[in-house]
Design a protein around this motif. Structure first.
Motif, PDB file in Angstrom:
ATOM      1  N   HIS A 177      99.352  55.497 112.642  1.00 16.15           N
ATOM      2  CA  HIS A 177      98.898  56.885 112.719  1.00 16.15           C
ATOM      3  C   HIS A 177      99.114  57.627 111.407  1.00 16.15           C
ATOM      4  N   PHE A 178      98.131  58.452 111.035  1.00 18.98           N
ATOM      5  CA  PHE A 178      98.174  59.159 109.749  1.00 18.98           C
ATOM      6  C   PHE A 178      99.348  60.115 109.635  1.00 18.98           C
ATOM      7  N   SER A 179     100.018  60.426 110.732  1.00 22.42           N
ATOM      8  CA  SER A 179     101.148  61.364 110.671  1.00 22.42           C
ATOM      9  C   SER A 179     102.350  60.791 109.940  1.00 22.42           C
ATOM     10  N   ILE A 180     102.392  59.474 109.707  1.00 25.46           N
ATOM     11  CA  ILE A 180     103.490  58.929 108.897  1.00 25.46           C
ATOM     12  C   ILE A 180     103.006  58.490 107.523  1.00 25.46           C
ATOM     13  N   GLY A 181     101.715  58.651 107.238  1.00 23.20           N
ATOM     14  CA  GLY A 181     101.197  58.431 105.893  1.00 23.20           C
ATOM     15  C   GLY A 181     101.443  57.052 105.336  1.00 23.20           C
ATOM     16  N   SER A 182     101.262  56.014 106.127  1.00 25.80           N
ATOM     17  CA  SER A 182     101.614  54.667 105.677  1.00 25.80           C
ATOM     18  C   SER A 182     100.457  53.679 105.665  1.00 25.80           C
ATOM     19  N   GLY A 183      99.226  54.115 105.947  1.00 31.28           N
ATOM     20  CA  GLY A 183      98.133  53.171 106.073  1.00 31.28           C
ATOM     21  C   GLY A 183      97.890  52.345 104.825  1.00 31.28           C
ATOM     22  N   THR A 184      97.737  53.025 103.678  1.00 33.87           N
ATOM     23  CA  THR A 184      97.484  52.294 102.429  1.00 33.87           C
ATOM     24  C   THR A 184      98.706  51.504 102.010  1.00 33.87           C
ATOM     25  N   ARG A 185      99.874  52.095 102.177  1.00 32.65           N
ATOM     26  CA  ARG A 185     101.103  51.361 101.846  1.00 32.65           C
ATOM     27  C   ARG A 185     101.182  50.056 102.624  1.00 32.65           C
ATOM     28  N   LEU A 186     100.954  50.112 103.934  1.00 25.99           N
ATOM     29  CA  LEU A 186     101.062  48.907 104.752  1.00 25.99           C
ATOM     30  C   LEU A 186     100.032  47.864 104.341  1.00 25.99           C
ATOM     31  N   ALA A 187      98.827  48.314 103.992  1.00 24.66           N
ATOM     32  CA  ALA A 187      97.798  47.375 103.555  1.00 24.66           C
ATOM     33  C   ALA A 187      98.221  46.649 102.280  1.00 24.66           C
ATOM     34  N   LEU A 188      98.753  47.391 101.306  1.00 25.99           N
ATOM     35  CA  LEU A 188      99.186  46.758 100.060  1.00 25.99           C
ATOM     36  C   LEU A 188     100.359  45.812 100.306  1.00 25.99           C
ATOM     37  N   GLU A 189     101.273  46.207 101.190  1.00 26.28           N
ATOM     38  CA  GLU A 189     102.410  45.338 101.498  1.00 26.28           C
ATOM     39  C   GLU A 189     101.958  44.081 102.245  1.00 26.28           C
ATOM     40  N   ASP A 190     100.937  44.202 103.116  1.00 30.19           N
ATOM     41  CA  ASP A 190     100.371  43.016 103.755  1.00 30.19           C
ATOM     42  C   ASP A 190      99.885  42.032 102.694  1.00 30.19           C
ATOM     43  N   VAL A 191      99.170  42.561 101.711  1.00 27.74           N
ATOM     44  CA  VAL A 191      98.612  41.711 100.661  1.00 27.74           C
ATOM     45  C   VAL A 191      99.720  41.027  99.872  1.00 27.74           C
ATOM     46  N   ILE A 192     100.758  41.771  99.530  1.00 30.14           N
ATOM     47  CA  ILE A 192     101.887  41.181  98.797  1.00 30.14           C
ATOM     48  C   ILE A 192     102.501  40.046  99.600  1.00 30.14           C
ATOM     49  N   ALA A 193     102.701  40.277 100.912  1.00 31.85           N
ATOM     50  CA  ALA A 193     103.297  39.243 101.766  1.00 31.85           C
ATOM     51  C   ALA A 193     102.384  38.026 101.872  1.00 31.85           C
ATOM     52  N   LEU A 194     101.073  38.247 101.949  1.00 32.96           N
ATOM     53  CA  LEU A 194     100.131  37.125 102.033  1.00 32.96           C
ATOM     54  C   LEU A 194     100.173  36.275 100.773  1.00 32.96           C
ATOM     55  N   ILE A 195     100.138  36.904  99.616  1.00 36.78           N
ATOM     56  CA  ILE A 195     100.133  36.136  98.361  1.00 36.78           C
ATOM     57  C   ILE A 195     101.469  35.424  98.165  1.00 36.78           C
ATOM     58  N   ARG A 196     102.561  36.064  98.569  1.00 40.03           N
ATOM     59  CA  ARG A 196     103.859  35.381  98.498  1.00 40.03           C
ATOM     60  C   ARG A 196     103.856  34.111  99.348  1.00 40.03           C
ATOM     61  N   ALA A 197     103.299  34.210 100.545  1.00 42.46           N
ATOM     62  CA  ALA A 197     103.252  33.041 101.425  1.00 42.46           C
ATOM     63  C   ALA A 197     102.396  31.939 100.819  1.00 42.46           C
ATOM     64  N   LEU A 198     101.271  32.308 100.229  1.00 40.49           N
ATOM     65  CA  LEU A 198     100.412  31.310  99.586  1.00 40.49           C
ATOM     66  C   LEU A 198     101.128  30.629  98.430  1.00 40.49           C
ATOM     67  N   GLU A 199     101.823  31.416  97.624  1.00 35.64           N
ATOM     68  CA  GLU A 199     102.541  30.832  96.483  1.00 35.64           C
ATOM     69  C   GLU A 199     103.669  29.913  96.954  1.00 35.64           C
ATOM     70  N   SER A 200     104.430  30.362  97.948  1.00 34.74           N
ATOM     71  CA  SER A 200     105.587  29.571  98.382  1.00 34.74           C
ATOM     72  C   SER A 200     105.172  28.302  99.111  1.00 34.74           C
ATOM     73  N   HIS A 201     103.924  28.257  99.576  1.00 37.31           N
ATOM     74  CA  HIS A 201     103.428  27.053 100.257  1.00 37.31           C
ATOM     75  C   HIS A 201     102.404  26.313  99.403  1.00 37.31           C
ATOM     76  N   ASP A 202     102.514  26.539  98.089  1.00 34.83           N
ATOM     77  CA  ASP A 202     101.687  25.821  97.115  1.00 34.83           C
ATOM     78  C   ASP A 202     100.204  25.937  97.461  1.00 34.83           C
ATOM     79  N   TRP A 203      99.810  27.121  97.964  1.00 30.28           N
ATOM     80  CA  TRP A 203      98.421  27.460  98.241  1.00 30.28           C
ATOM     81  C   TRP A 203      97.791  26.573  99.315  1.00 30.28           C
ATOM     82  N   ASP A 204      98.645  26.033 100.173  1.00 33.50           N
ATOM     83  CA  ASP A 204      98.149  25.275 101.323  1.00 33.50           C
ATOM     84  C   ASP A 204      97.853  26.259 102.450  1.00 33.50           C
ATOM     85  N   ILE A 205      96.573  26.458 102.753  1.00 36.12           N
ATOM     86  CA  ILE A 205      96.145  27.496 103.694  1.00 36.12           C
ATOM     87  C   ILE A 205      96.736  27.272 105.082  1.00 36.12           C
ATOM     88  N   ALA A 206      96.722  26.030 105.538  1.00 38.10           N
ATOM     89  CA  ALA A 206      97.146  25.717 106.909  1.00 38.10           C
ATOM     90  C   ALA A 206      98.594  26.096 107.165  1.00 38.10           C
TER      91      ALA A 206
END
Length: 381
Positions: A272-301
């Motif tokens: 909800h926009f009342s906590i002002g976190s939509g864009t923040r959460l999206a960017l943090e999702d992306v950071i977590a996704l790329i970290r997972a890809l790097e730590s798993h040597d880019w193995d998608i599965a």
């Protein structure tokens, strides 16, 4: 590594940036149905905590964005004409279009040039890819193309809101609550650039019906909102940009990936926009996704399940707080029966994350003023 990113909003651009930063040899294609200068909404808000998270992972992008931000350290609550300041709440705002332009420039440094004004009607028409990232918002084609594996759940809140800008700059993130001839209404407003602010008008479904907003064209209901919030606007005018009355959708997904497809940001969840976190959460999702890809040597599965396992517990805490906050707003008309100081206390504790001790540490001026008035800090627990 061939990656297709659906959506060139902040999450999509940032995904492309981080992939190319980690894998310069990666082939990254970004598709966006809108032109590069199109944006919906006005300002984007980041908490100090969110900026610290971004700086820790990507100081170059933080250095690019932070000089363009408007900063404040207070929240102001206006109720029954009284303005109450809650100190110690650090935020920064930036125009959404300006943020997009900065991320576009950063992406261009990595030779990422999105395909704008390109409407993809079927994922089958996309280039062959090892990974497809759905950063395409609430109406995500990536999610809707095969909704069952993602297990989406969506439910609209009952309040109505409309998103405006204004040519008036506010000193702090401000919440203005007013009694009108139609019933209680409120406005969320905050600066994002010199002389510019976001101004979101919210109303209960009952007040919405009594005002007849559903039968009005946009210029007419904008004029009504300007009149009802004339004191807060203080001579400013409301600026429209796709300013339609909406109900906030609560979206969640049981599973964040399906095959080589994965979701981030509003394609995956809403807050909800009342906590002002939509864009923040999206960017943090992306950071977590790329970290997972790097730590798993880019193995998608193996990387995509790891992304959900690592990120979901953190996200759920914030989304749960956002839903408690939105539930408070669903009943804001009832809370307005409180006197201004008790109302402000109820507001700041609405998400359930601040006990009395944490509130004292965060906002000593506000809590001292409450205790001077004999108000028990536990009343809103």
């Amino acid at each position: 590594m061939r990656t297709v990113v659906m959506g060139a909003g902040p999450a999509g651009l940032y995904a492309a940036i981080l992939i190319k930063r980690a894998r310069p040899d990666a082939q990254v294609s970004v598709f966006e149905q809108n032109p590069p200068d199109a944006t919906f909404g006005f300002g984007v808000v980041f908490s100090d905590q969110a900026l610290a998270f971004l700086r820790e992972d990507d100081p170059e992008t933080a250095d690019l964005i932070e000089p363009h931000m408007k900063r404040w350290s207070d929240i102001a609550i206006v109720h029954r004409g009284e303005r109450i300041v809650i100190d110690g709440v650090g935020f920064a705002g930036i125009g959404r279009l300006e943020l997009m332009q900065l991320l576009q420039a950063r992406a261009a440094e990595f030779d990422v040039r999105p395909h704008y004004e390109t409407r993809i009607k079927s994922l089958e028409t996309l280039p062959e890819a090892d990974l497809v990232i759905g950063a395409d918002g609430l109406n995500s084609l990536v999610r809707r193309s095969a909704p069952e594996p993602f297990g989406e759940e969506m439910q609209d809140r009952t309040n109505r809101f409309v998103w405006y800008g204004t040519d008036r700059e506010f000193e702090a993130l401000t919440q203005t609550f007013v009694e009108t001839e139609y019933g209680p209404m409120n406005a969320h407003h905050y600066a994002y650039a010199p002389g510019r602010s976001t101004f979101i008008v919210e109303t209960t479904s009952e007040s919405f019906q009594r005002a007849g907003f559903a039968e009005m064209e946009e210029p007419a209901y904008r004029a009504v909102c300007e009149r009802l919030f004339a004191e807060a606007l203080d001579g400013g005018r409301l600026i429209a940009n796709n300013s339609l009355w909406r109900r906030f959708p609560d979206l969640s997904c049981r599973t964040w990936y399906s095959g080589n497809r994965v979701l981030v940001g509003d394609a995956l969840h809403t807050a909800h926009f009342s906590i002002g976190s939509g864009t923040r959460l999206a960017l943090e999702d992306v950071i977590a996704l790329i970290r997972a890809l790097e730590s798993h040597d880019w193995d998608i599965a193996s990387a995509l399940p790891a992304y959900q396992a690592a990120r979901q517990p953190i996200l759920e805490k914030i989304v749960s707080a956002a839903r408690r906050s939105s539930a408070w707003y669903e009943d804001f008309d009832q809370h307005m029966a409180l006197d201004p100081w008790r109302f402000a206390l109820s507001y700041i504790r609405r998400a359930g994350r601040l006990d009395a001790d944490r509130l004292r540490a965060m906002a000593p001026g506000f809590t001292t003023a409450l205790e001077t008035r004999g108000i028990d800090l536990e009343l809103a627990a």
